[in-house]
Design a protein around this motif. Structure first.
Motif, PDB file in Angstrom:
ATOM      1  N   ILE A  99       0.836  -1.203   0.000  1.00 48.26           N
ATOM      2  CA  ILE A  99       0.000   0.000   0.000  1.00 48.26           C
ATOM      3  C   ILE A  99       0.871   1.254   0.000  1.00 48.26           C
ATOM      4  N   ILE A 100       1.932   1.245   0.816  1.00 47.54           N
ATOM      5  CA  ILE A 100       2.841   2.392   0.864  1.00 47.54           C
ATOM      6  C   ILE A 100       3.506   2.609  -0.492  1.00 47.54           C
ATOM      7  N   LEU A 101       3.954   1.516  -1.120  1.00 45.37           N
ATOM      8  CA  LEU A 101       4.605   1.630  -2.424  1.00 45.37           C
ATOM      9  C   LEU A 101       3.636   2.148  -3.486  1.00 45.37           C
ATOM     10  N   LEU A 102       2.389   1.683  -3.455  1.00 46.97           N
ATOM     11  CA  LEU A 102       1.389   2.160  -4.413  1.00 46.97           C
ATOM     12  C   LEU A 102       1.083   3.640  -4.217  1.00 46.97           C
ATOM     13  N   VAL A 103       1.052   4.083  -2.966  1.00 51.29           N
ATOM     14  CA  VAL A 103       0.800   5.506  -2.685  1.00 51.29           C
ATOM     15  C   VAL A 103       1.968   6.350  -3.194  1.00 51.29           C
ATOM     16  N   ILE A 104       3.207   5.862  -2.966  1.00 48.28           N
ATOM     17  CA  ILE A 104       4.396   6.580  -3.452  1.00 48.28           C
ATOM     18  C   ILE A 104       4.346   6.735  -4.972  1.00 48.28           C
ATOM     19  N   LEU A 105       3.858   5.713  -5.664  1.00 49.75           N
ATOM     20  CA  LEU A 105       3.758   5.758  -7.122  1.00 49.75           C
ATOM     21  C   LEU A 105       2.539   6.559  -7.585  1.00 49.75           C
ATOM     22  N   ALA A 106       1.432   6.443  -6.847  1.00 49.15           N
ATOM     23  CA  ALA A 106       0.165   7.049  -7.292  1.00 49.15           C
ATOM     24  C   ALA A 106       0.178   8.575  -7.196  1.00 49.15           C
ATOM     25  N   ILE A 107       0.750   9.109  -6.131  1.00 47.27           N
ATOM     26  CA  ILE A 107       0.672  10.566  -5.916  1.00 47.27           C
ATOM     27  C   ILE A 107       1.342  11.343  -7.054  1.00 47.27           C
ATOM     28  N   PRO A 108       2.615  11.099  -7.394  1.00 47.06           N
ATOM     29  CA  PRO A 108       3.208  11.847  -8.512  1.00 47.06           C
ATOM     30  C   PRO A 108       2.567  11.512  -9.860  1.00 47.06           C
ATOM     31  N   THR A 109       2.068  10.265 -10.028  1.00 54.11           N
ATOM     32  CA  THR A 109       1.417   9.892 -11.292  1.00 54.11           C
ATOM     33  C   THR A 109       0.143  10.696 -11.507  1.00 54.11           C
ATOM     34  N   VAL A 110      -0.689  10.778 -10.472  1.00 57.91           N
ATOM     35  CA  VAL A 110      -1.947  11.527 -10.572  1.00 57.91           C
ATOM     36  C   VAL A 110      -1.668  13.014 -10.758  1.00 57.91           C
ATOM     37  N   MET A 111      -0.716  13.552 -10.007  1.00 58.85           N
ATOM     38  CA  MET A 111      -0.395  14.980 -10.114  1.00 58.85           C
ATOM     39  C   MET A 111       0.112  15.322 -11.514  1.00 58.85           C
ATOM     40  N   THR A 112       1.009  14.499 -12.054  1.00 64.21           N
ATOM     41  CA  THR A 112       1.549  14.756 -13.394  1.00 64.21           C
ATOM     42  C   THR A 112       0.484  14.596 -14.460  1.00 64.21           C
ATOM     43  N   THR A 113      -0.361  13.566 -14.315  1.00 63.64           N
ATOM     44  CA  THR A 113      -1.430  13.322 -15.294  1.00 63.64           C
ATOM     45  C   THR A 113      -2.378  14.500 -15.377  1.00 63.64           C
ATOM     46  N   PHE A 114      -2.807  15.017 -14.235  1.00 61.69           N
ATOM     47  CA  PHE A 114      -3.746  16.140 -14.236  1.00 61.69           C
ATOM     48  C   PHE A 114      -3.082  17.432 -14.709  1.00 61.69           C
ATOM     49  N   SER A 115      -1.821  17.631 -14.353  1.00 64.18           N
ATOM     50  CA  SER A 115      -1.139  18.863 -14.771  1.00 64.18           C
ATOM     51  C   SER A 115      -0.923  18.880 -16.283  1.00 64.18           C
ATOM     52  N   GLN A 116      -0.670  17.704 -16.882  1.00 62.74           N
ATOM     53  CA  GLN A 116      -0.426  17.644 -18.318  1.00 62.74           C
ATOM     54  C   GLN A 116      -1.713  17.542 -19.134  1.00 62.74           C
ATOM     55  N   ALA A 117      -2.850  17.337 -18.457  1.00 65.43           N
ATOM     56  CA  ALA A 117      -4.128  17.228 -19.171  1.00 65.43           C
ATOM     57  C   ALA A 117      -4.904  18.547 -19.164  1.00 65.43           C
ATOM     58  N   LYS A 118      -4.286  19.612 -18.657  1.00 64.94           N
ATOM     59  CA  LYS A 118      -4.979  20.900 -18.595  1.00 64.94           C
ATOM     60  C   LYS A 118      -5.227  21.461 -19.990  1.00 64.94           C
ATOM     61  N   GLU A 119      -6.341  22.160 -20.115  1.00 66.55           N
ATOM     62  CA  GLU A 119      -6.625  22.839 -21.380  1.00 66.55           C
ATOM     63  C   GLU A 119      -5.723  24.055 -21.534  1.00 66.55           C
ATOM     64  N   ALA A 120      -5.495  24.431 -22.779  1.00 66.89           N
ATOM     65  CA  ALA A 120      -4.703  25.628 -23.039  1.00 66.89           C
ATOM     66  C   ALA A 120      -5.477  26.862 -22.585  1.00 66.89           C
ATOM     67  N   PRO A 121      -4.798  27.849 -22.022  1.00 62.86           N
ATOM     68  CA  PRO A 121      -5.482  29.105 -21.683  1.00 62.86           C
ATOM     69  C   PRO A 121      -6.173  29.686 -22.906  1.00 62.86           C
ATOM     70  N   LYS A 122      -7.333  30.298 -22.691  1.00 61.50           N
ATOM     71  CA  LYS A 122      -8.123  30.818 -23.819  1.00 61.50           C
ATOM     72  C   LYS A 122      -7.485  32.054 -24.445  1.00 61.50           C
ATOM     73  N   THR A 123      -6.695  32.770 -23.650  1.00 61.80           N
ATOM     74  CA  THR A 123      -6.036  33.972 -24.165  1.00 61.80           C
ATOM     75  C   THR A 123      -4.642  33.622 -24.674  1.00 61.80           C
ATOM     76  N   ALA A 124      -4.341  34.039 -25.899  1.00 59.55           N
ATOM     77  CA  ALA A 124      -3.033  33.754 -26.492  1.00 59.55           C
ATOM     78  C   ALA A 124      -1.920  34.413 -25.688  1.00 59.55           C
ATOM     79  N   SER A 125      -0.756  33.766 -25.683  1.00 62.56           N
ATOM     80  CA  SER A 125       0.373  34.275 -24.911  1.00 62.56           C
ATOM     81  C   SER A 125       1.675  33.968 -25.642  1.00 62.56           C
ATOM     82  N   GLU A 126       2.745  34.690 -25.277  1.00 65.46           N
ATOM     83  CA  GLU A 126       4.055  34.429 -25.855  1.00 65.46           C
ATOM     84  C   GLU A 126       4.693  33.170 -25.278  1.00 65.46           C
ATOM     85  N   ASP A 127       4.113  32.637 -24.197  1.00 65.65           N
ATOM     86  CA  ASP A 127       4.701  31.488 -23.522  1.00 65.65           C
ATOM     87  C   ASP A 127       4.235  30.149 -24.089  1.00 65.65           C
ATOM     88  N   PHE A 128       3.224  30.137 -24.920  1.00 71.75           N
ATOM     89  CA  PHE A 128       2.707  28.877 -25.447  1.00 71.75           C
ATOM     90  C   PHE A 128       2.034  29.113 -26.794  1.00 71.75           C
TER      91      PHE A 128
END
Length: 341
Positions: A99-128
């Motif tokens: 359970i501890i090992l799964l939690v260690i793996l799950a937390i960064p996996t979920v955080m990275t998955t959600f951060s990379q699945a974000k929609e692009a900001p609606k306003t254009a920018s020089e950063d993206f």
């Protein structure tokens, strides 16, 4: 038994052959050596899971060999071993530790998955920048909504900027994958999936369709051209106001041949004729592309080969051959296509 040996040798041969093939790709296509921040985040998750699996394997095999040696039957010992009904401590350990090992793996996996699945900001920018990638049998179309341009087979991106890619399909299920930059995402009809990509340095990165989609699935390739922001802006401005009108007599004849045979499917921007076909790749700037059909090096020999029999080069393609054209018309058509810069 006599049949088992040849089968075993054949299996060993193919296993070794597959291992050798893993080193055949160029560095910019290596999923284990990503050239962007997004890919590096995904590689960190791969490494974390591998480290956890190695840790588990080491512990399990250590216990296995310890028990195998410690409690093996000794010569002359015919007594029944001591029977152990159970151990609360051991049972608790092999429940809590996984359970501890799964939690260690799950937390960064979920955080990275959600951060990379974000929609692009609606306003254009020089950063993206934003790109819509659409899979077709068997080619890729790329649309830049902020630049009002559309291209195919080559996805140009600026180095150092995040690129929000919205992926969909026009027919069957495909998958968008650039091994050297990021993981893959499905391209499904009627649905938009999202994946960010970025590149740390200029270069040409190979793209693939990673979902079996038909006869030429293995040939449904594209390229990601990462270039300096200034070079990208120069490319985008050129695409916004392309000069596609022929300058020579032969090229003008080729434009007529194109209008009679190709413009119902293909689009070319920057012409007086409204060549707005949307059933096949947009050919604006065709002469500057690295590949023909996402597959062949862009040279006259391969262009001739492609025009005469595209089905032979890419089975299942909807493009008909032009072997019915006489030599003059075919030469004029090639001259016109090579003038599209």
């Amino acid at each position: 038994m006599s049949r088992g040996k040849p089968i075993g040798r054949l299996f060993l041969f193919f296993a070794m052959f597959a291992l050798l093939l893993t080193g055949c790709e160029k560095p910019l296509s290596n999923v284990l050596d990503p050239q962007g921040k997004i890919g590096k985040e995904q590689l960190e998750l791969i490494n974390l899971s591998v480290y956890i699996m190695i840790f588990v394997c080491v512990i399990v095999f250590a216990i296995f060999f310890y028990v195998l040696l410690r409690f093996r039957r000794k010569p002359g010992d015919n007594a029944i071993p001591k029977q152990v009904e159970g151990s609360l401590m051991l049972e608790t350990l092999w429940i809590v530790i996984p359970i501890i090992l799964l939690v260690i793996l799950a937390i960064p996996t979920v955080m990275t998955t959600f951060s990379q699945a974000k929609e692009a900001p609606k306003t254009a920018s020089e950063d993206f920048i934003r790109v819509k990638a659409t899979g077709h049998q068997f080619w890729w179309e790329f649309e830049y909504p902020d630049y009002k341009i559309r291209t195919s087979q080559e996805l140009h991106i600026p180095v150092g900027k995040k690129v929000y890619v919205e992926v969909t399909s026009d027919d069957v299920v495909h998958a968008f994958w650039v091994p050297g930059l990021a993981g893959k995402v499905d391209a499904s009809p009627g649905r938009i999936n999202r994946i960010p990509i970025d590149a740390d340095k200029p270069g040409i990165y190979k793209g693939r369709c990673a979902e079996l989609c038909g006869a030429s699935h293995a040939l449904m390739n594209f390229q990601v051209v990462a270039e300096k922001p200034s070079e990208f802006e120069k490319w985008a401005k050129k695409r916004q106001k392309p000069k596609s009108e022929p300058q020579t007599v032969e090229a003008k004849d080729g434009k007529k041949v194109f209008a009679q045979n190709c413009m119902s499917c293909h689009a070319i921007d920057g012409t007086k004729l409204k060549m707005k076909g949307d059933k096949a790749p947009n050919l604006t700037g065709f002469a500057k592309r690295n590949k023909i059909g996402g597959l062949l090096d862009n040279n006259e020999k391969n262009l001739d080969r492609w025009l005469k029999n595209p089905e032979k080069v890419k089975p299942g393609t909807y493009m008909p051959g032009f072997s019915h054209l006489n030599k003059k018309d075919l030469s004029s058509l090639k001259t016109y296509l090579k003038s599209l810069k």
